[in-house]
Design an enzyme around this catalytic site. Structure first.
Site, PDB file in Angstrom:
ATOM      1  N   GLY A 143       0.870  -1.126  -0.008  1.00  0.00           N
ATOM      2  CA  GLY A 143      -0.157  -0.040  -0.022  1.00  0.00           C
ATOM      3  C   GLY A 143       1.006   1.194  -0.016  1.00  0.00           C
ATOM      4  CG  LEU A 171      -1.217   7.121   6.901  1.00  0.00           C
ATOM      5  CD1 LEU A 171      -1.629   6.338   8.084  1.00  0.00           C
ATOM      6  CD2 LEU A 171      -0.643   8.649   7.150  1.00  0.00           C
ATOM      7  NE  ARG A 182      -6.736  -2.976  -4.402  1.00  0.00           N
ATOM      8  CZ  ARG A 182      -7.581  -2.593  -4.088  1.00  0.00           C
ATOM      9  NH1 ARG A 182      -8.704  -3.212  -4.114  1.00  0.00           N
ATOM     10  NH2 ARG A 182      -7.903  -1.384  -3.443  1.00  0.00           N
ATOM     11  CG  PHE A 204     -16.432  -0.395   3.417  1.00  0.00           C
ATOM     12  CD1 PHE A 204     -17.634  -1.096   4.012  1.00  0.00           C
ATOM     13  CD2 PHE A 204     -16.044  -1.030   2.532  1.00  0.00           C
ATOM     14  CE1 PHE A 204     -18.159  -2.334   3.843  1.00  0.00           C
ATOM     15  CE2 PHE A 204     -16.115  -2.480   2.239  1.00  0.00           C
ATOM     16  CZ  PHE A 204     -17.268  -3.121   2.823  1.00  0.00           C
ATOM     17  CE1 TYR A 241     -10.474  -0.858  13.387  1.00  0.00           C
ATOM     18  CE2 TYR A 241     -11.195   1.514  13.489  1.00  0.00           C
ATOM     19  CZ  TYR A 241     -10.647   0.230  12.746  1.00  0.00           C
ATOM     20  OH  TYR A 241     -10.834   0.371  11.565  1.00  0.00           O
ATOM     21  N   PRO A 290      -6.222   9.228  14.263  1.00  0.00           N
ATOM     22  CG  PRO A 290      -7.435  11.104  14.726  1.00  0.00           C
ATOM     23  CD  PRO A 290      -6.853   9.788  15.473  1.00  0.00           C
ATOM     24  NE  ARG A 337     -12.007   2.996   0.014  1.00  0.00           N
ATOM     25  CZ  ARG A 337     -11.199   3.519  -0.677  1.00  0.00           C
ATOM     26  NH1 ARG A 337     -10.290   4.452  -0.103  1.00  0.00           N
ATOM     27  NH2 ARG A 337     -11.019   3.430  -1.830  1.00  0.00           N
TER      28      ARG A 337
HETATM   29  C1  HXC Z   1     -21.097  -1.795   2.232  1.00  0.00           C
HETATM   30  C2  HXC Z   1     -19.669  -2.261   0.675  1.00  0.00           C
HETATM   31  C3  HXC Z   1     -19.135  -0.931   0.615  1.00  0.00           C
HETATM   32  C4  HXC Z   1     -19.655  -0.215   1.400  1.00  0.00           C
HETATM   33  C5  HXC Z   1     -17.893  -2.098  -0.640  1.00  0.00           C
HETATM   34  N1  HXC Z   1     -18.960  -2.836  -0.227  1.00  0.00           N
HETATM   35  N2  HXC Z   1     -17.984  -0.972  -0.127  1.00  0.00           N
HETATM   36  N3  HXC Z   1     -20.717  -2.742   1.363  1.00  0.00           N
HETATM   37  N4  HXC Z   1     -20.801  -0.509   2.276  1.00  0.00           N
HETATM   38  N5  HXC Z   1     -19.236   1.083   1.716  1.00  0.00           N
HETATM   39  C6  HXC Z   1     -19.227  -4.321  -0.710  1.00  0.00           C
HETATM   40  C7  HXC Z   1     -19.419  -4.548  -1.942  1.00  0.00           C
HETATM   41  O1  HXC Z   1     -20.772  -4.416  -2.383  1.00  0.00           O
HETATM   42  C8  HXC Z   1     -18.948  -6.134  -2.364  1.00  0.00           C
HETATM   43  O2  HXC Z   1     -19.810  -6.787  -1.704  1.00  0.00           O
HETATM   44  C9  HXC Z   1     -17.842  -6.076  -1.372  1.00  0.00           C
HETATM   45  O3  HXC Z   1     -17.993  -5.106  -0.482  1.00  0.00           O
HETATM   46  C10 HXC Z   1     -16.314  -5.846  -2.113  1.00  0.00           C
HETATM   47  O4  HXC Z   1     -16.512  -4.689  -2.733  1.00  0.00           O
HETATM   48  P1  HXC Z   1     -15.713  -4.452  -4.228  1.00  0.00           P
HETATM   49  O5  HXC Z   1     -15.872  -3.179  -4.427  1.00  0.00           O
HETATM   50  O6  HXC Z   1     -15.840  -5.472  -5.176  1.00  0.00           O
HETATM   51  O7  HXC Z   1     -13.882  -4.783  -3.601  1.00  0.00           O
HETATM   52  P2  HXC Z   1     -12.638  -4.348  -3.920  1.00  0.00           P
HETATM   53  O8  HXC Z   1     -12.813  -3.817  -5.514  1.00  0.00           O
HETATM   54  O9  HXC Z   1     -11.712  -5.492  -3.489  1.00  0.00           O
HETATM   55  O10 HXC Z   1     -12.403  -2.939  -3.065  1.00  0.00           O
HETATM   56  C11 HXC Z   1     -11.908  -3.296  -1.721  1.00  0.00           C
HETATM   57  C12 HXC Z   1     -12.775  -1.983  -0.895  1.00  0.00           C
HETATM   58  C13 HXC Z   1     -12.412  -0.635  -1.425  1.00  0.00           C
HETATM   59  C14 HXC Z   1     -12.295  -2.115   0.472  1.00  0.00           C
HETATM   60  C15 HXC Z   1     -14.135  -2.178  -0.808  1.00  0.00           C
HETATM   61  O11 HXC Z   1     -12.937   0.302  -0.544  1.00  0.00           O
HETATM   62  C16 HXC Z   1     -10.842  -0.464  -1.532  1.00  0.00           C
HETATM   63  O12 HXC Z   1     -10.455  -0.762  -2.436  1.00  0.00           O
HETATM   64  N6  HXC Z   1     -10.264   0.171  -0.608  1.00  0.00           N
HETATM   65  C17 HXC Z   1      -8.723   0.132  -0.593  1.00  0.00           C
HETATM   66  C18 HXC Z   1      -8.370   1.383   0.338  1.00  0.00           C
HETATM   67  C19 HXC Z   1      -8.893   1.743   1.630  1.00  0.00           C
HETATM   68  O13 HXC Z   1     -10.077   1.220   1.997  1.00  0.00           O
HETATM   69  N7  HXC Z   1      -8.406   2.546   2.299  1.00  0.00           N
HETATM   70  C20 HXC Z   1      -8.813   2.941   3.861  1.00  0.00           C
HETATM   71  C21 HXC Z   1      -7.986   2.417   4.749  1.00  0.00           C
HETATM   72  S1  HXC Z   1      -8.386   3.410   6.345  1.00  0.00           S
HETATM   73  P3  HXC Z   1     -21.005  -7.581  -2.602  1.00  0.00           P
HETATM   74  O14 HXC Z   1     -21.540  -8.571  -1.723  1.00  0.00           O
HETATM   75  O15 HXC Z   1     -21.804  -6.697  -3.335  1.00  0.00           O
HETATM   76  O16 HXC Z   1     -20.129  -8.433  -3.733  1.00  0.00           O
HETATM   77  C22 HXC Z   1      -8.268   2.505   7.512  1.00  0.00           C
HETATM   78  C23 HXC Z   1      -8.277   3.113   8.913  1.00  0.00           C
HETATM   79  C24 HXC Z   1      -8.449   2.525   9.804  1.00  0.00           C
HETATM   80  O17 HXC Z   1      -8.191   1.301   7.553  1.00  0.00           O
HETATM   81  C25 HXC Z   1      -8.632   3.311  11.398  1.00  0.00           C
HETATM   82  C26 HXC Z   1      -9.062   4.477  11.243  1.00  0.00           C
HETATM   83  C27 HXC Z   1      -9.127   5.528  12.513  1.00  0.00           C
HETATM   84  P1  NAP Z   2      -4.693   4.302   1.783  1.00  0.00           P
HETATM   85  O1  NAP Z   2      -4.119   5.449   1.331  1.00  0.00           O
HETATM   86  O2  NAP Z   2      -6.371   3.985   1.218  1.00  0.00           O
HETATM   87  O3  NAP Z   2      -3.916   3.329   1.812  1.00  0.00           O
HETATM   88  C1  NAP Z   2      -4.321   1.806   1.608  1.00  0.00           C
HETATM   89  C2  NAP Z   2      -3.612   1.112   0.636  1.00  0.00           C
HETATM   90  O4  NAP Z   2      -3.623  -0.089   0.628  1.00  0.00           O
HETATM   91  C3  NAP Z   2      -3.826   1.750  -0.750  1.00  0.00           C
HETATM   92  O5  NAP Z   2      -2.313   2.125  -1.229  1.00  0.00           O
HETATM   93  C4  NAP Z   2      -4.348   0.474  -1.700  1.00  0.00           C
HETATM   94  O6  NAP Z   2      -3.488   0.815  -2.960  1.00  0.00           O
HETATM   95  C5  NAP Z   2      -3.574  -0.462  -0.715  1.00  0.00           C
HETATM   96  N1  NAP Z   2      -4.433  -1.818  -0.947  1.00  0.00           N
HETATM   97  C6  NAP Z   2      -5.747  -1.793  -0.745  1.00  0.00           C
HETATM   98  N2  NAP Z   2      -6.126  -3.080  -1.122  1.00  0.00           N
HETATM   99  C7  NAP Z   2      -5.055  -3.781  -1.651  1.00  0.00           C
HETATM  100  C8  NAP Z   2      -4.744  -5.268  -1.800  1.00  0.00           C
HETATM  101  N3  NAP Z   2      -5.821  -6.004  -2.018  1.00  0.00           N
HETATM  102  N4  NAP Z   2      -3.525  -5.436  -2.221  1.00  0.00           N
HETATM  103  C9  NAP Z   2      -2.494  -4.623  -2.170  1.00  0.00           C
HETATM  104  N5  NAP Z   2      -2.696  -3.537  -1.765  1.00  0.00           N
HETATM  105  C10 NAP Z   2      -3.839  -3.020  -1.165  1.00  0.00           C
HETATM  106  O7  NAP Z   2      -5.139   4.679   3.505  1.00  0.00           O
HETATM  107  P2  NAP Z   2      -4.163   5.073   4.765  1.00  0.00           P
HETATM  108  O8  NAP Z   2      -4.972   5.999   5.377  1.00  0.00           O
HETATM  109  O9  NAP Z   2      -2.935   5.612   4.053  1.00  0.00           O
HETATM  110  O10 NAP Z   2      -4.072   3.674   5.344  1.00  0.00           O
HETATM  111  C11 NAP Z   2      -2.711   3.186   5.515  1.00  0.00           C
HETATM  112  C12 NAP Z   2      -2.560   2.172   6.803  1.00  0.00           C
HETATM  113  O11 NAP Z   2      -2.751   3.165   7.865  1.00  0.00           O
HETATM  114  C13 NAP Z   2      -3.717   1.015   6.703  1.00  0.00           C
HETATM  115  O12 NAP Z   2      -3.402  -0.005   7.481  1.00  0.00           O
HETATM  116  C14 NAP Z   2      -4.751   1.704   7.760  1.00  0.00           C
HETATM  117  O13 NAP Z   2      -5.690   0.987   8.236  1.00  0.00           O
HETATM  118  C15 NAP Z   2      -3.855   2.403   8.769  1.00  0.00           C
HETATM  119  N6  NAP Z   2      -4.413   3.365   9.436  1.00  0.00           N
HETATM  120  C16 NAP Z   2      -4.702   4.456   8.759  1.00  0.00           C
HETATM  121  C17 NAP Z   2      -5.411   5.682   9.819  1.00  0.00           C
HETATM  122  C18 NAP Z   2      -5.692   7.025   9.154  1.00  0.00           C
HETATM  123  O14 NAP Z   2      -6.338   7.700   9.947  1.00  0.00           O
HETATM  124  N7  NAP Z   2      -5.483   7.331   7.943  1.00  0.00           N
HETATM  125  C19 NAP Z   2      -5.553   5.206  11.131  1.00  0.00           C
HETATM  126  C20 NAP Z   2      -5.012   4.105  11.570  1.00  0.00           C
HETATM  127  C21 NAP Z   2      -4.456   2.931  10.804  1.00  0.00           C
HETATM  128  P3  NAP Z   2      -4.370   0.090  -4.145  1.00  0.00           P
HETATM  129  O15 NAP Z   2      -5.821   0.767  -4.154  1.00  0.00           O
HETATM  130  O16 NAP Z   2      -3.430   0.402  -5.272  1.00  0.00           O
HETATM  131  O17 NAP Z   2      -4.347  -1.411  -4.058  1.00  0.00           O
END
Ligand code: HXC
Ligand code: NAP
Length: 315
Positions: free
Chosen positions: A46, A51, A71, A129, A180, A223, A232
């Site tokens: 990632g 980050l 990806r 999400f 969490y 955060p 998300r």
């Molecule tokens: C409900 C959802 C949804 C949503 C997707 N789905 N988004 N369901 N609410 N908002 C469902 C879809 O309908 C589908 O189910 C399944 O999840 C998979 O979705 P896809 O879009 O096909 O998956 P994919 O293309 O693999 O994408 C993965 C993803 C996407 C997680 C859904 O958001 C993504 O690419 N995220 C990567 C980056 C990311 O999330 N960064 C944030 C990290 S922050 P069905 O049943 O319809 O097939 C973090 C912070 C932690 O972790 C702490 C903060 C303080």
């Molecule tokens: P981000 O930019 O969305 O980072 C997530 C990264 O994961 C993206 O670069 C994404 O790239 C990659 N990724 C997602 N699915 C993947 C897969 N299947 N295979 C390989 N790579 C994948 O969000 P971020 O806030 O910087 O988060 C980074 C880390 O910090 C995460 O572990 C998150 O849980 C943690 N975190 C963040 C916060 C915050 O406040 N931001 C707080 C606590 C913890 P692609 O889409 O190209 O795959």
């Protein structure tokens, strides 16, 4: 005459104290001296955004060779180009979906062919999400667990087995979790479940695989604004309604450099005695939520004397 070293800036030259200008350091300054990660080969999952990108940038500045993987190859290549230009470091982009073991094996091979033996794995990739849990499809839940827990497991197993086989020592894994993972949280249940698993893996392997010369640690950030997380977790009007800085006793969100400083320290040889540790970097956010009487912060100062009188009367 005292001599002051500017090694923090990567400048080996020593100057007399009177020629130095002292600026107080702030939390956004870069912490380690130049060359602190020289000779280290680091893989950041990632690493193309948020980050992961911030940590990669600092690792490159400190002399590491860094492979970023996720990806989307176009995003990774754009980031690698930008960071090569801004830091002068060596950054290599490799596509890999961490959910698939064979892709992780290929990624490991590609990075090893390109840079040679890998010293550090930073499991930072994540998916997340917000949703009421009862609204989640089975696939939605699995998607998050597969990226966060299975992805971290896949990378850890591929890298760890290779390190054991080749007897490479002084290597380490840093996992990015969340607070969490230990408190749990509604509305992000798949992520909380998966991050808790990653924390357990971190502490378990810190003991079991230390005999092979590996260290395992984690950072639990509070955060830190990134597009990936904010889009998300705080979509639409939520950002205004739930300003994340208001939940933090220190009254602010984290700066990316603060996380990069900590991560660089932990993966470097300076951090060689960290093992099985989970460092919280959240300005006190989770403790504010946990302490049973912390809501009394809302009581105006003037009210305290009235409350005291009321309590004394009861005696
Ligand atoms: C409900 C959802 C949804 C949503 C997707 N789905 N988004 N369901 N609410 N908002 C469902 C879809 O309908 C589908 O189910 C399944 O999840 C998979 O979705 P896809 O879009 O096909 O998956 P994919 O293309 O693999 O994408 C993965 C993803 C996407 C997680 C859904 O958001 C993504 O690419 N995220 C990567 C980056 C990311 O999330 N960064 C944030 C990290 S922050 P069905 O049943 O319809 O097939 C973090 C912070 C932690 O972790 C702490 C903060 C303080
Ligand atoms: P981000 O930019 O969305 O980072 C997530 C990264 O994961 C993206 O670069 C994404 O790239 C990659 N990724 C997602 N699915 C993947 C897969 N299947 N295979 C390989 N790579 C994948 O969000 P971020 O806030 O910087 O988060 C980074 C880390 O910090 C995460 O572990 C998150 O849980 C943690 N975190 C963040 C916060 C915050 O406040 N931001 C707080 C606590 C913890 P692609 O889409 O190209 O795959």
């Amino acid at each position: 005459m005292r001599i002051y070293s500017l090694s923090n800036l990567g400048i080996a030259k020593k100057l007399p104290l009177k020629n130095c200008i002292f600026n107080p350091m702030t939390h956004t300054d870069k912490m380690l001296r130049g060359g602190s990660l020289a000779e280290k080969v680091i893989v950041v999952t990632g690493g193309g955004s948020g980050l992961g990108k911030a940590m990669t940038s600092y690792f490159l500045e400190l002399g590491a060779k860094v492979a970023i993987t996720s990806r989307k190859i176009e995003k990774l290549e754009a980031t690698a180009k930008e960071l090569k230009e801004s830091t002068g470091g060596e950054c290599f982009a490799v596509a890999c979906d961490v959910r698939h073991y064979e892709q992780v094996e290929q990624m490991h091979q590609q990075v090893s062919d390109h840079f040679g033996p890998i010293d550090v794995l930073l499991n930072n990739a994540a998916g997340n999400f917000i949703s009421p849990t009862e609204n989640l499809s089975s696939n939605a839940f699995d998607t998050i667990v597969d990226i966060v827990l299975k992805g971290t497991k896949n990378c850890t197993m591929v890298f760890g087995k290779h390190w054991i086989k080749t007897k490479q020592k002084n290597v380490n894994v840093l996992n990015i979790i969340t607070t969490y993972a230990f408190t749990g949280s509604g509305y992000v249940v798949p992520s909380a479940t998966a991050k808790a698993g990653v924390m357990a893996m971190t502490r378990s392997l810190a003991v079991e695989w230390s005999k092979y010369g590996m260290r395992f640690n984690a950072i639990a950030p509070g955060p830190f604004p990134t597009k990936g997380a904010w889009d998300r977790l705080l979509p639409g009007p939520l950002l205004k309604k739930f300003d994340p800085s208001k939940k933090v006793p220190l009254g602010r969100v984290g700066d990316h450099q603060e996380l990069a400083n900590l991560a660089a320290y932990m993966v470097s040889n300076f951090g060689g005695y960290f093992n099985g540790e989970v460092i919280v970097l959240d300005g006190g956010e989770w403790l504010k939520g946990a302490g049973q009487f912390n809501m009394l912060e809302k009581i105006p100062k003037a009210l305290w004397s009235i409350l005291k009188k009321a309590m004394l009367k009861k005696k």
